[in-house]
Design an enzyme around this catalytic site. Structure first.
Site, PDB file in Angstrom:
ATOM      1  N   SER A  67     -42.852  -7.735 -50.692  1.00 49.64           N
ATOM      2  CA  SER A  67     -44.133  -8.004 -50.037  1.00 49.64           C
ATOM      3  C   SER A  67     -44.379  -9.470 -49.698  1.00 49.64           C
ATOM      4  O   SER A  67     -45.413  -9.796 -49.109  1.00 49.64           O
ATOM      5  CB  SER A  67     -45.288  -7.487 -50.904  1.00 49.64           C
ATOM      6  OG  SER A  67     -45.349  -6.083 -50.862  1.00 49.64           O
ATOM      7  N   LYS A  70     -45.344 -10.105 -46.162  1.00 44.63           N
ATOM      8  CA  LYS A  70     -46.712 -10.040 -45.645  1.00 44.63           C
ATOM      9  C   LYS A  70     -47.285 -11.414 -45.312  1.00 44.63           C
ATOM     10  O   LYS A  70     -48.287 -11.518 -44.601  1.00 44.63           O
ATOM     11  CB  LYS A  70     -47.607  -9.309 -46.643  1.00 44.63           C
ATOM     12  CG  LYS A  70     -47.232  -7.843 -46.851  1.00 44.63           C
ATOM     13  CD  LYS A  70     -48.173  -7.154 -47.828  1.00 44.63           C
ATOM     14  CE  LYS A  70     -47.897  -5.663 -47.926  1.00 44.63           C
ATOM     15  NZ  LYS A  70     -46.731  -5.335 -48.760  1.00 44.63           N
ATOM     16  N   SER A 127     -52.308  -6.252 -51.058  1.00 44.16           N
ATOM     17  CA  SER A 127     -50.934  -6.106 -50.549  1.00 44.16           C
ATOM     18  C   SER A 127     -50.708  -4.726 -49.950  1.00 44.16           C
ATOM     19  O   SER A 127     -49.655  -4.110 -50.133  1.00 44.16           O
ATOM     20  CB  SER A 127     -49.914  -6.368 -51.670  1.00 44.16           C
ATOM     21  OG  SER A 127     -48.626  -6.547 -51.162  1.00 44.16           O
ATOM     22  N   LYS A 229     -48.817 -15.171 -52.818  1.00 41.41           N
ATOM     23  CA  LYS A 229     -48.412 -13.786 -52.579  1.00 41.41           C
ATOM     24  C   LYS A 229     -47.383 -13.333 -53.598  1.00 41.41           C
ATOM     25  O   LYS A 229     -46.450 -14.058 -53.930  1.00 41.41           O
ATOM     26  CB  LYS A 229     -47.823 -13.645 -51.165  1.00 41.41           C
ATOM     27  CG  LYS A 229     -47.602 -12.189 -50.754  1.00 41.41           C
ATOM     28  CD  LYS A 229     -48.917 -11.518 -50.467  1.00 41.41           C
ATOM     29  CE  LYS A 229     -48.794  -9.999 -50.356  1.00 41.41           C
ATOM     30  NZ  LYS A 229     -48.591  -9.323 -51.656  1.00 41.41           N
TER      31      LYS A 229
END
Length: 386
Positions: A67, A70, A127, A229
């Site tokens: 992720s 992202k 997320s 993140k």
């Protein structure tokens, strides 16, 4: 030519410095040997504002990013907002493809139209893979079209190890990046879109009656953490991009391929504490600063300010300011007419006599040629060496 000494700084012996000045203010590599080993496949830590790389462990190794992907999705979304193509109130439709996307979810429903701001929170806080698909289909026409946009932006930013196949980071053939590439992306995100930085700092939010909690636990553990993140798949392991802002210094660490949530957090904090404890960032000049006023011959004005377009910052070991030299190198004489933005010389930074940073110095304003009397008198002065 002229060299003007303005300040000093002395590096520790056996330190290796490699600096490449870019539009982001450059990049530095500090140590020949790593001070410790990070429990992960790859890691990097550096200063966002100077570009200095202060720790590097396999940072160019191509790895599945999970992720962390992202961050690029948010980058393109923020870019669309900045360009005015969309607003925070723009509604994006939810397709069946987005609704049925597996993994972490924002819990959007088929047929709903979701505000951009809610989608940002769904991506930055929870997320949500489904929120990423909604954004991808709206901005790129399809997730494939959006992946093409992601790869084009990665190439433009110099992310050489990156190839994106989707907007969320779910495993896919050829979907890969590197710790260095995510440092580059994070620095660009923080610099270009400061107005949206608060979203990744939000600890929780509620959407469709469901309370969502940020997966970056460091936000609760250290008051100086400002993002950014998390990521995890069985293939990628546990990944984390962490940003820490303390004492005027913005550091970013990227850890990829660690064994658990706890390990990625512990190693990120170890990197960031090491950077903040051992290094400081010196602001030499701000963007647009006048670094020297230069004599103009045969002009309507006798002087012109020499300025730099980009800020000059350098990250150095703490308490080691013994032999840093900063000065301007230019050719004389400077004869009118002078164009606004005309290159006048270079601002050069040296460490122990070795050049490590250079940036063009340009004319702040235009200086037309003077009248006949000024031209003749200055011609005589130049001839006589006055």
């Amino acid at each position: 030519m002229e060299w003007m000494k303005t300040m000093s700084f002395k590096l520790l012996r056996n330190t290796m410095l490699a600096l490449m000045v870019t539009i982001l203010a450059g990049s530095q590599a500090w140590a020949e040997g790593l001070p410790f080993h990070v429990r992960a496949k790859a890691a990097i830590m550096g200063d966002i504002d100077s570009g200095a790389i202060l720790f590097d462990q396999n940072s160019d190794m191509p790895l599945p990013p999970a992720s962390l992907t992202k961050v690029m999705t948010l980058y393109l979304l923020y870019e669309a907002l900045q360009k005015g193509d969309i607003t925070l109130e723009t509604s994006m439709p939810v397709s069946r493809n987005a609704w049925q996307r597996e993994g972490s979810k924002t819990f959007v429903k088929v047929g709903d139209k979701i505000r951009v701001e809610d989608l940002i929170r769904g991506i930055a806080v929870q997320s949500g893979n489904d929120a990423c698909v909604v954004v991808a289909e709206y901005l790129g026409g399809s997730e494939k079209g959006f992946a093409d946009m992601m790869n084009a932006k990665a190439a433009a930013l110099g992310m050489e190890a990156s190839h994106f196949a989707n907007a969320s980071g779910l495993p896919a053939p050829g979907h890969q990046s590197s710790a260095r590439d995510f440092f580059i992306l994070t620095a660009a995100l923080m610099k270009h879109f400061p107005e949206y930085a608060h979203y990744v700092q939000q600890k929780e939010y509620t959407f469709n009656g469901i309370r969502q909690v940020n997966r970056n636990h460091l936000l609760w553990k250290d008051k100086y953490i400002t993002g950014l993140k998390t990521g995890h798949t069985s293939e990628a392991g546990y990944c984390l991009i962490a940003v820490r802002e303390k004492d005027g210094q913005r550091l970013c660490s990227v850890v990829m391929g660690s064994s658990s949530t706890e390990v990625r957090e512990e190693e990120s904090m170890r990197l960031l504490h090491y950077g903040n404890r051992s290094f400081e960032t010196v602001n030499l000049f701000e963007a647009g600063a006048t670094v020297r006023t230069l004599r103009v011959w045969k002009g309507s004005q006798k002087e012109v300010d020499g300025v730099i377009y980009n800020p000059m910052r350098i990250t150095v070991p703490k308490r080691q300011r013994g032999a840093l030299e900063a000065g301007i190198v230019f050719n004389e004489p400077l004869v009118a007419p002078v164009r606004q933005g005309q290159a006048l010389g270079s601002l050069v930074v040296k460490l122990e006599g070795q050049e490590v940073m250079r940036q063009p110095v340009v004319a702040k304003n235009e200086v037309p040629e003077g009248n006949l009397m000024v031209v003749l008198l200055d011609a005589i002065r130049l001839q006589l060496g006055w």
